[in-house]
Design an enzyme around this catalytic site. Structure first.
Site, PDB file in Angstrom:
ATOM      1  N   ARG A  67     -20.119   3.948  31.157  1.00 32.86           N
ATOM      2  CA  ARG A  67     -20.813   4.514  29.987  1.00 32.86           C
ATOM      3  C   ARG A  67     -19.831   4.670  28.813  1.00 32.86           C
ATOM      4  NH1 ARG A  67     -23.529   9.654  30.923  1.00 32.86           N
ATOM      5  NH2 ARG A  67     -25.162   8.979  29.547  1.00 32.86           N
ATOM      6  N   ARG A 123     -28.138   3.369  19.679  1.00 29.46           N
ATOM      7  CA  ARG A 123     -26.959   3.193  20.525  1.00 29.46           C
ATOM      8  C   ARG A 123     -26.275   1.852  20.269  1.00 29.46           C
ATOM      9  NH1 ARG A 123     -27.845   7.380  24.417  1.00 29.46           N
ATOM     10  NH2 ARG A 123     -26.715   6.787  26.264  1.00 29.46           N
ATOM     11  N   LYS A 181     -24.254  16.264  22.639  1.00 22.59           N
ATOM     12  CA  LYS A 181     -25.410  15.946  21.778  1.00 22.59           C
ATOM     13  C   LYS A 181     -26.657  16.691  22.241  1.00 22.59           C
ATOM     14  CE  LYS A 181     -25.134  11.561  22.766  1.00 22.59           C
ATOM     15  NZ  LYS A 181     -23.987  11.627  23.710  1.00 22.59           N
ATOM     16  N   ARG A 201     -21.122  18.397  34.868  1.00 21.66           N
ATOM     17  CA  ARG A 201     -22.579  18.319  34.722  1.00 21.66           C
ATOM     18  C   ARG A 201     -23.232  17.795  35.998  1.00 21.66           C
ATOM     19  NH1 ARG A 201     -25.052  14.713  29.938  1.00 21.66           N
ATOM     20  NH2 ARG A 201     -24.275  13.056  31.283  1.00 21.66           N
ATOM     21  N   ARG A 258     -24.873  14.983  36.818  1.00 21.30           N
ATOM     22  CA  ARG A 258     -26.130  14.222  36.830  1.00 21.30           C
ATOM     23  C   ARG A 258     -25.948  12.958  37.659  1.00 21.30           C
ATOM     24  NH1 ARG A 258     -27.866  13.538  30.731  1.00 21.30           N
ATOM     25  NH2 ARG A 258     -27.080  11.431  31.073  1.00 21.30           N
TER      26      ARG A 258
HETATM   27  N1  LIG Z   1     -18.585  22.366  23.449  1.00 20.38           N
HETATM   28  C1  LIG Z   1     -18.639  22.241  24.784  1.00 20.38           C
HETATM   29  N2  LIG Z   1     -17.647  22.705  25.549  1.00 20.38           N
HETATM   30  C2  LIG Z   1     -17.689  22.573  26.894  1.00 20.38           C
HETATM   31  N3  LIG Z   1     -18.703  21.993  27.580  1.00 20.38           N
HETATM   32  C3  LIG Z   1     -19.720  21.504  26.863  1.00 20.38           C
HETATM   33  C4  LIG Z   1     -19.753  21.591  25.434  1.00 20.38           C
HETATM   34  N4  LIG Z   1     -20.907  21.011  25.001  1.00 20.38           N
HETATM   35  C5  LIG Z   1     -21.547  20.594  26.087  1.00 20.38           C
HETATM   36  N5  LIG Z   1     -20.844  20.889  27.218  1.00 20.38           N
HETATM   37  C6  LIG Z   1     -21.198  20.574  28.597  1.00 20.38           C
HETATM   38  O1  LIG Z   1     -20.859  19.199  28.783  1.00 20.38           O
HETATM   39  C7  LIG Z   1     -21.863  18.535  29.543  1.00 20.38           C
HETATM   40  C8  LIG Z   1     -22.438  17.376  28.716  1.00 20.38           C
HETATM   41  O2  LIG Z   1     -23.153  17.921  27.584  1.00 20.38           O
HETATM   42  P1  LIG Z   1     -24.457  17.217  27.037  1.00 20.38           P
HETATM   43  O3  LIG Z   1     -25.362  16.859  28.172  1.00 20.38           O
HETATM   44  O4  LIG Z   1     -24.995  18.060  25.944  1.00 20.38           O
HETATM   45  O5  LIG Z   1     -23.786  15.896  26.426  1.00 20.38           O
HETATM   46  P2  LIG Z   1     -24.465  14.614  25.799  1.00 20.38           P
HETATM   47  O6  LIG Z   1     -23.632  14.222  24.626  1.00 20.38           O
HETATM   48  O7  LIG Z   1     -25.912  14.856  25.555  1.00 20.38           O
HETATM   49  O8  LIG Z   1     -24.264  13.574  26.978  1.00 20.38           O
HETATM   50  P3  LIG Z   1     -25.117  12.274  27.391  1.00 20.38           P
HETATM   51  O9  LIG Z   1     -25.041  11.311  26.248  1.00 20.38           O
HETATM   52  O10 LIG Z   1     -24.376  11.778  28.602  1.00 20.38           O
HETATM   53  O11 LIG Z   1     -26.511  12.723  27.727  1.00 20.38           O
HETATM   54  C9  LIG Z   1     -22.899  19.582  29.912  1.00 20.38           C
HETATM   55  O12 LIG Z   1     -22.610  20.046  31.217  1.00 20.38           O
HETATM   56  C10 LIG Z   1     -22.690  20.688  28.877  1.00 20.38           C
HETATM   57  O13 LIG Z   1     -23.027  21.964  29.361  1.00 20.38           O
HETATM   58  N1  LIG Z   2     -30.987   4.230  22.706  1.00 20.38           N
HETATM   59  C1  LIG Z   2     -30.801   3.760  23.977  1.00 20.38           C
HETATM   60  N2  LIG Z   2     -30.654   2.440  24.178  1.00 20.38           N
HETATM   61  C2  LIG Z   2     -30.474   1.958  25.414  1.00 20.38           C
HETATM   62  N3  LIG Z   2     -30.382   2.720  26.502  1.00 20.38           N
HETATM   63  C3  LIG Z   2     -30.525   4.050  26.340  1.00 20.38           C
HETATM   64  C4  LIG Z   2     -30.754   4.636  25.088  1.00 20.38           C
HETATM   65  N4  LIG Z   2     -30.869   5.969  25.226  1.00 20.38           N
HETATM   66  C5  LIG Z   2     -30.712   6.221  26.524  1.00 20.38           C
HETATM   67  N5  LIG Z   2     -30.500   5.068  27.202  1.00 20.38           N
HETATM   68  C6  LIG Z   2     -30.300   4.907  28.663  1.00 20.38           C
HETATM   69  O1  LIG Z   2     -30.432   6.174  29.292  1.00 20.38           O
HETATM   70  C7  LIG Z   2     -29.175   6.605  29.834  1.00 20.38           C
HETATM   71  C8  LIG Z   2     -28.984   8.097  29.649  1.00 20.38           C
HETATM   72  O2  LIG Z   2     -29.016   8.395  28.255  1.00 20.38           O
HETATM   73  P1  LIG Z   2     -28.291   9.696  27.631  1.00 20.38           P
HETATM   74  O3  LIG Z   2     -28.629   9.685  26.177  1.00 20.38           O
HETATM   75  O4  LIG Z   2     -26.828   9.506  27.846  1.00 20.38           O
HETATM   76  O5  LIG Z   2     -28.831  10.879  28.347  1.00 20.38           O
HETATM   77  C9  LIG Z   2     -28.119   5.717  29.131  1.00 20.38           C
HETATM   78  O6  LIG Z   2     -26.930   5.535  29.896  1.00 20.38           O
HETATM   79  C10 LIG Z   2     -28.904   4.412  28.994  1.00 20.38           C
HETATM   80  O7  LIG Z   2     -28.977   3.730  30.223  1.00 20.38           O
END
Ligand SMILES: Nc1ncnc2c1ncn2[C@@H]1O[C@H](COP(=O)(O)OP(=O)(O)OP(=O)(O)O)[C@@H](O)[C@H]1O
Ligand SMILES: Nc1ncnc2c1ncn2[C@@H]1O[C@H](COP(=O)(O)O)[C@@H](O)[C@H]1O
Length: 185
Positions: free
Chosen positions: A142, A90, A14, A129, A131
């Site tokens: 998660r 969410r 995303k 990733r 993090r």
């Molecule tokens: N199409 C893809 N193929 C392979 N790796 C990917 C792809 N898209 C994203 N990634 C990698 O996967 C990891 C997670 O991507 P990203 O942070 O965009 O996900 P997210 O859906 O925003 O996750 P979150 O909800 O945990 O924040 C990152 O390291 C990113 O570089």
């Molecule tokens: N919309 C949300 N509601 C509750 N908690 C949230 C929301 N968005 C983010 N969070 C919190 O932040 C972490 C990391 O979010 P990512 O979007 O995955 O980067 C998530 O696990 C929640 O604790």
């Protein structure tokens, strides 16, 4: 005006895809996760309240986010250029709140995009990733939270004919190309 909601499990891409679209189409990318991480880093009240939930891989309480979303969607860049909402809603209460808010502030958002990726690919991506919430236990929590609370949000948009489901299990470039078509169609 482009207004999109990005849904999908942790690691679906995303944030990656929202950032690409944001840059190519000059649309503000609003990520609740990024906002919360910045607040934790800066040790603001919001960050201090959210930190423990985030570390455990749980959702933070809705009460911490609702005013923040209203404020952010009514800022000038969002009213003038639209937005890509990444990480919100969410749970179903947040989806209902968002629909009421959009009515209230007279913004329309037709579509929610769901990026679909199998769990094992998600786990591999999140390990890569690295993090602070990408440890094994937190990833598992998660994913459970996603299945329990966020899949009902996908159903919410599907039942209203507003869901666009996209296969996110291909390269970043391939997914970006599909999203570009969706946005320009
Ligand atoms: N199409 C893809 N193929 C392979 N790796 C990917 C792809 N898209 C994203 N990634 C990698 O996967 C990891 C997670 O991507 P990203 O942070 O965009 O996900 P997210 O859906 O925003 O996750 P979150 O909800 O945990 O924040 C990152 O390291 C990113 O570089
Ligand atoms: N919309 C949300 N509601 C509750 N908690 C949230 C929301 N968005 C983010 N969070 C919190 O932040 C972490 C990391 O979010 P990512 O979007 O995955 O980067 C998530 O696990 C929640 O604790």
């Amino acid at each position: 005006m482009t207004r999109l909601i990005f849904l999908g499990p942790p690691g679906a891409g995303k944030g990656t895809q929202a950032q690409i679209l944001s840059e190519s189409h000059h649309i503000p990318h609003i990520s609740t996760g990024d906002i919360l991480r910045a607040a934790v880093e800066q040790q603001t009240d919001l960050g201090n309240q959210a930190k423990a939930y985030m570390e455990r891989g749980e959702l933070v309480p809705d009460s911490l986010l609702l005013d923040l979303i209203r404020d952010r969607l009514t800022q000038r860049d969002a009213t003038e250029s639209g937005w890509i909402l990444d990480g919100f809603p969410r749970n179903v209460a947040q989806a209902e709140f968002l629909d009421h808010l959009l009515d209230d502030i007279q913004q329309k958002c037709k579509s929610a995009i769901s990026l679909e990726v199998p769990d094992q690919q998600l786990i591999d991506r999140l390990h890569g990733r690295g993090r602070s919430d990408d440890g094994d236990e937190t990833i598992a929590r998660r994913l459970r939270v996603y299945h329990d609370l966020t899949i009902p949000v996908i159903d919410y948009y599907r039942e209203r004919g507003r869901l666009i489901a996209i296969n996110g299990n291909s390269s970043i470039e391939a997914v970006a190309a599909i999203l570009k078509k969706v946005v320009t169609s």
